[in-house]
Design a protein around this motif. Structure first.
Motif, PDB file in Angstrom:
ATOM      1  N   ASP A   1       0.849  -1.186   0.000  1.00  0.00           N
ATOM      2  CA  ASP A   1       0.000   0.000   0.000  1.00  0.00           C
ATOM      3  C   ASP A   1       0.890   1.244   0.000  1.00  0.00           C
ATOM      4  O   ASP A   1       1.486   1.602   1.018  1.00  0.00           O
ATOM      5  N   ARG A   2       0.992   1.874  -1.157  1.00  0.00           N
ATOM      6  CA  ARG A   2       1.905   3.003  -1.310  1.00  0.00           C
ATOM      7  C   ARG A   2       1.571   4.184  -0.409  1.00  0.00           C
ATOM      8  O   ARG A   2       2.461   4.876   0.068  1.00  0.00           O
ATOM      9  N   SER A   3       0.282   4.432  -0.153  1.00  0.00           N
ATOM     10  CA  SER A   3      -0.059   5.574   0.702  1.00  0.00           C
ATOM     11  C   SER A   3       0.396   5.334   2.144  1.00  0.00           C
ATOM     12  O   SER A   3       0.897   6.254   2.801  1.00  0.00           O
TER      13      SER A   3
END
Length: 87
Positions: free
Chosen positions: A60-62
């Motif tokens: 999950d990049r965020s």
């Protein structure tokens, strides 16, 4: 209306996210009371590091971005406390 749960349950990420969340809540409570520096920063660092790990496990990049930056901020605060900011 029934909501479908999409996050894993009882795997490594589940334990890390819940323990990190509890640690972060404790760190926030200590921040609201003076006299607990740098313990509050250390606990924040542990909590956001846990969430960074969760972000990596979930790809999950965020979460990776947010908590990667938070790790840097809290680490800098701890370094400043011990090596160059107490007046």
């Amino acid at each position: 209306r029934v909501f479908k749960k999409i996050t894993p349950k009882y795997d490594l990420s589940w334990y890390v996210k819940w323990s990190s969340s509890i640690i972060l809540l404790l760190a926030m409570a200590l921040t609201s009371v003076s006299g607990f520096e740098p313990l509050n920063l250390i606990l924040h660092l542990i909590g956001v590091t846990g969430w960074l790990i969760v972000g990596m496990l979930w790809h999950d990049r965020s979460l990776i971005l947010l908590n990667g930056i938070a790790v840097t901020i809290f680490a800098m605060g701890i370094i400043k406390h011990f090596f160059g900011g107490a007046y």
